[in-house]
Structure formats: C-alpha cells, structure tokens
Design a protein around this motif. Sequence first.
Motif, mmCIF file in Angstrom:
data_model
loop_
_atom_site.group_PDB
_atom_site.id
_atom_site.type_symbol
_atom_site.label_atom_id
_atom_site.label_comp_id
_atom_site.label_asym_id
_atom_site.label_seq_id
_atom_site.Cartn_x
_atom_site.Cartn_y
_atom_site.Cartn_z
ATOM 1 N N GLN A 32 25.899 -23.566 -62.058
ATOM 2 C CA GLN A 32 25.025 -24.643 -61.598
ATOM 3 C C GLN A 32 25.713 -25.805 -60.904
ATOM 4 O O GLN A 32 25.041 -26.624 -60.291
ATOM 5 N N CYS A 33 27.039 -25.905 -61.012
ATOM 6 C CA CYS A 33 27.637 -27.091 -60.396
ATOM 7 C C CYS A 33 28.707 -26.728 -59.382
ATOM 8 O O CYS A 33 29.106 -25.571 -59.260
ATOM 9 N N GLU A 34 29.185 -27.747 -58.719
ATOM 10 C CA GLU A 34 30.095 -27.535 -57.603
ATOM 11 C C GLU A 34 31.455 -27.018 -58.046
ATOM 12 O O GLU A 34 32.141 -26.337 -57.310
ATOM 13 N N GLY A 81 30.815 -18.003 -60.438
ATOM 14 C CA GLY A 81 30.171 -18.444 -61.671
ATOM 15 C C GLY A 81 31.151 -18.508 -62.823
ATOM 16 O O GLY A 81 32.152 -17.787 -62.848
ATOM 17 N N CYS A 82 30.869 -19.408 -63.773
ATOM 18 C CA CYS A 82 31.688 -19.477 -64.982
ATOM 19 C C CYS A 82 31.148 -18.415 -65.931
ATOM 20 O O CYS A 82 29.985 -18.485 -66.345
ATOM 21 N N SER A 83 31.957 -17.430 -66.241
ATOM 22 C CA SER A 83 31.420 -16.319 -67.031
ATOM 23 C C SER A 83 32.423 -15.813 -68.062
ATOM 24 O O SER A 83 32.287 -14.715 -68.561
ATOM 25 N N MET A 92 34.455 -24.383 -66.256
ATOM 26 C CA MET A 92 35.414 -25.358 -65.728
ATOM 27 C C MET A 92 35.199 -26.755 -66.323
ATOM 28 O O MET A 92 36.097 -27.568 -66.375
ATOM 29 N N CYS A 93 33.955 -27.028 -66.719
ATOM 30 C CA CYS A 93 33.639 -28.345 -67.280
ATOM 31 C C CYS A 93 34.041 -28.455 -68.743
ATOM 32 O O CYS A 93 33.901 -29.514 -69.349
ATOM 33 N N GLY A 94 34.501 -27.360 -69.322
ATOM 34 C CA GLY A 94 34.865 -27.374 -70.737
ATOM 35 C C GLY A 94 33.766 -26.816 -71.623
ATOM 36 O O GLY A 94 33.940 -26.700 -72.835
HETATM 37 FE FE1 SF4 Z 1 29.567 -26.059 -63.845
HETATM 38 FE FE2 SF4 Z 1 30.266 -26.048 -66.391
HETATM 39 FE FE3 SF4 Z 1 28.309 -24.462 -65.530
HETATM 40 FE FE4 SF4 Z 1 30.772 -23.920 -64.857
HETATM 41 S S1 SF4 Z 1 29.961 -23.927 -66.946
HETATM 42 S S2 SF4 Z 1 29.011 -23.947 -63.480
HETATM 43 S S3 SF4 Z 1 31.660 -25.931 -64.631
HETATM 44 S S4 SF4 Z 1 28.268 -26.668 -65.560
#
Ligand code: SF4
Length: 552
Positions: free
Chosen positions: A5-7, A17-19, A24-26
């Motif tokens: 969802q984020c940059e 995607g974070c999977s 990345m945001c922790g």
């Molecule tokens: Fe962004 Fe965090 Fe979602 Fe990764 S897990 S897309 S960094 S909000």
Amino acid sequence: MFCIQCEQTIRTPAGNGCSYSQGMCGKLAETSDLQDLLIYVLQGVSAYAVKAREFDIIDHEIDTFVPKAFFATLTNVNFDDARLVEYVEQANAYRGRLQDAYETACAAKGVTPAELSAPAQLILATSKPEMITQAALAAPNRGDVHEDILGLRLLCLYGLKGAAAYMEHARVLSQTNDEVAGQFHEIMAFLGEDSVDVDKLFATSMEIGQLNYKVMAMLDEGETASFGHPEPTQVNTVAVKGKAILVSGHDMVDLELILKQTEGKGINVFTHGEMLPALAYPEFKKYPHLVGNYGSAWQNQQKEFANFPGAVVMTSNCIIDPNVGSYADRIFTRSIVGWPGVTHLVGDDFTQVIEKALELDGFTYDEIPHLITIGFARNALMAAAPAVIENVKNGSIKHFFLVGGCDGDKAERSYFTDIATQAPDDSVIMTLGCGKYKFNKLEFGDVNGIPRLLDIGQCNDSYSAIQLAIALSEAFECEINELPLSLVLSWFEQKAIVVLLTLLSLGVKNIRTGPTPPAFLTPNLLKILEDKFGLRNTTTVEEDLKTMLNVA
Ligand code: SF4
Ligand code: FSO
C-alpha cells in the motif's frame, strides 16, 4: 503477509509488495494479517449497513467505528496486535448487531434476507492464532485474479482507506454526514465482493475521489468552524527554553486539549510534522505556551524525538519504531495509533503526558529563532487572489507549482527540493502535506510582495488548493487544466492516493507523481491513467521543468 500500500513497499524483479516476515515499515507479518482480517470483517459490517439502510436503519455508532478502525490499517498507524484483535472483535460484534437489525426488519416486512458476500458471512475465529490462520481468506491479493484487476481493486481499497482517515479527522470535529457514511459503506461492501468488472472498479475509484472531495470539505468546515481561518503566520522552528511537549499527527482537537491542560504549568508545547499548520489558526494563537514547531517530517522522528527533551504525543500517522531512538517511555499514542508497549491514552485526560514532561529536563537553552511563514489556506489564498491575478495579468507571475504530499527518506525525494529551488523567480510554489519539510526552511523571496512559497497546510488542505484553482480558472475564464499551474505530488501513503483520486475525479490533468509509481498499479493501469488524465511519473527536474513551463 501481503502489503503493497505504500511507496516504500518492497520491489523486486520477481514481484512487488512486502510479503516476507516484515514490511519495510517494520510491520510484522502477523500484524499485517490481522489488519487484513480487520478490513475483511469491516467489509462485512458495511454489507449489512447497506442492507439495513434499505429499512432506514442507521447505526451512528457503527458508522463512526468502520472508518475509524479502517484508519488503523493505514501505513505507520497501528502496529499493536492486541489493539487490532480488539478492533476485529468489535467489528464482528457490530456486524452481528446490524445483521440482527436487518433480519428483524426483513421478518417484520415478510421479506427474505438477501444472501450477502463472503465477508458478511465469515465465522470469526476466537483466538489470535486462529485469526491469523483465517487471515489468508482476507489477504488483499486473495484468489487467482488478473494483475490489472488486482491493481484496480487495490487502488480503490487504498484510496478508500485514505478517505476513511479523513472521515475520522472530520468526525472528531463533529462533522458527520449520513449520506457520506452510506456511500462509504456501499463502496466498502462492494470491495468485499471481489469484483472482476474493470469498468465498475474504475468508476468506483472515481467515486472514491468524489466522496473524498465531500469529506475534505467537511473537514475544512470542521477545522475552520472550530479554530477559525488560518492566517499568514510566522512560526519559530527551534528550541525554546523550558519543559516541553511535542504534538504530532493531524488531530487538532487533541492539540487544543493539551494546550488547555498545560496552561499555567510552565510547559511549552511544540507542533511536529503535519501539526505545523495548527499554528496559523486564530484559536491556537490564544495560547502563548504554543511556542512553535520542532523537527520536520515523519521519517526523521527517530532522531528528532530522541533529541526532544520532553513528552511526545502521536495523535495520528505517522509513527515508527520508538525503541530505535529509546524514547518509548515518553511517547504516547492516541485514537487509532498504536505501538506495542507504548502508553495509549483514551479519553480527554493528558495528565500522564504532563507529568512526564515535568519529570524531564525540557530545553535548557534558547536558540536564536528561525522563523518560517505558514497559513495560506483557503481564506488567506482567496484574500490574496486579486493581487495574484493582477500579477499574473501584468506578467510578474508566470507559473504556479503545487508541490504537495508526503515526505519519505528515499534519496530520490531530493527531486521535490530541486523543483522548488529551481523553479523560476516569476513562479509561486504552493505546498501541502509533510513533503514541504524538504524545503520549507529555505528562502524563496516574493513577487511584488506576494511570498513565493505559500504553505496551504496539511495534506487534506488540498481542498483549499482546489478552491484557489477554481477561483483562478473563473477569473481567467478558462478550465483548471488551462491555468499556468503544475501539480507535483510526492506520494507515500494512502491519504496521498485518495487526494490523487479526488484531483483526477475533478478532471485535473497532467499531474506528476513521484518518486516512484505505486507498485500496485501495473504498466497497463499506468498507461490508462496516462492516456486518460496525462498522469505521469516524475523524471528529471530539468526535463520536468521544461515541460511544465512549456519551454522548447
Ligand atoms: Fe508499506 Fe509497510 Fe505495507 Fe510494506 S508493509 S507496503 S512498507 S505499509
Ligand atoms: Fe505526511 Fe504521514 Fe499528511 Fe501522510 S505525516 S505521510 S499523506 O500520514 O498525512 O503528509
């Protein structure tokens, strides 16, 4: 876990995607899964809210809860699993309440209740580990779906998330609207149906933009009715000797409560991040102990909060790990914000924050004031409009740039500083959102007394920018797209996505976004947006300035 969802999402040649185990945001995988499940159950609540409305059953408590809980799933808002489990359970209870109300109304009228989508039918697990297992059902990329359809669904889901956040910001200022809530539930319920209808999904994204336009107008009304109209104001941005509280996020009602409760206690209050524009509202000028803004945008908080010798309050996004800078024992969260182990304050009493601030040293020195000017929201812009129009007519102002959106720590974001600093002297630069911190302490001078850098306010104050653009287009008898106005959006999270959808739904063309395109938008979708709206990604400052200024 799947979150895109984020940059700053993870981008790899193998897929975006974070999977993995952590974003990345922790955000940990379990937290992300609980957020997915929460959204899914909320979609079920909305499905029943839509049906209940057919019988004129409106439950205001639930209308408040759904966008608020949805807000908890935005980037950098709530990392606390225990709180997320509470939200899921509460959502489930509300879904049951609406289901009962709807089915009772059906029975009274002799109508068979409709069969609703899967989120309305979910039998929720009763423990956190089971909820995590169940979350696979609710993953935003569930099912075997074409990537373009998934991209459109996510554009809608993330856009609606941004609108939900603004609905909650408006609600705390007593701005609610049954029609807006109804429309929100309809879209939320629709997104729970996993539509594969490209046209309908695209139309929905525009509908979300329009919905958000109404929400931003409500928020503007709430803020100005409560605190007056922002006026151009000089703000100090450095340390002031004394005990200190730092207030971050977007919620000015919390700021007001803190100011009232610290009166006469020898504590200075500073704004941080998106709270900076509060200093321009007349109502806040009543408080001499509101002494200025400290620090910059969200991504620098681990350094800035660590150096701040007082208590910190996060009223909304964006929070990041407070353990890194070792200030977890003196930061407090409010409302939808959460971090495990951090004190969460419920209700209107800020005694714990005040006691913490008094315990700490505060600033032991004064710095030479560094002043910046803020406060060019709707009214101030309108008051300046005749002079601005005159200067456009006599050729002194040739171009306007709106550099809005979020900040972030990628090196490529220097693009936004360079656009502002390299913009020609006969141009005016308007800012909104936390992206302005990249350059808002620099000197830009003026054009015949009109400051070249005009800060409009928070990201939601794009409403003010839109009003100015409408006023200018009326004055020059042209379309907004014919104005010498270029929009450059630095995006990071879902509020920026919905602001973009609002602008597109209003027919604003040729917007540039950066530093990278949303990873959930496929090349096909980006091409469609480019063809339809002239939407494009930022390139180099030199190239973009040339095109924006139409220089051969
Ligand atoms: Fe962004 Fe965090 Fe979602 Fe990764 S897990 S897309 S960094 S909000
Ligand atoms: Fe920034 Fe965070 Fe307004 Fe956002 S503080 S990034 S778009 O939440 O809210 O600009």
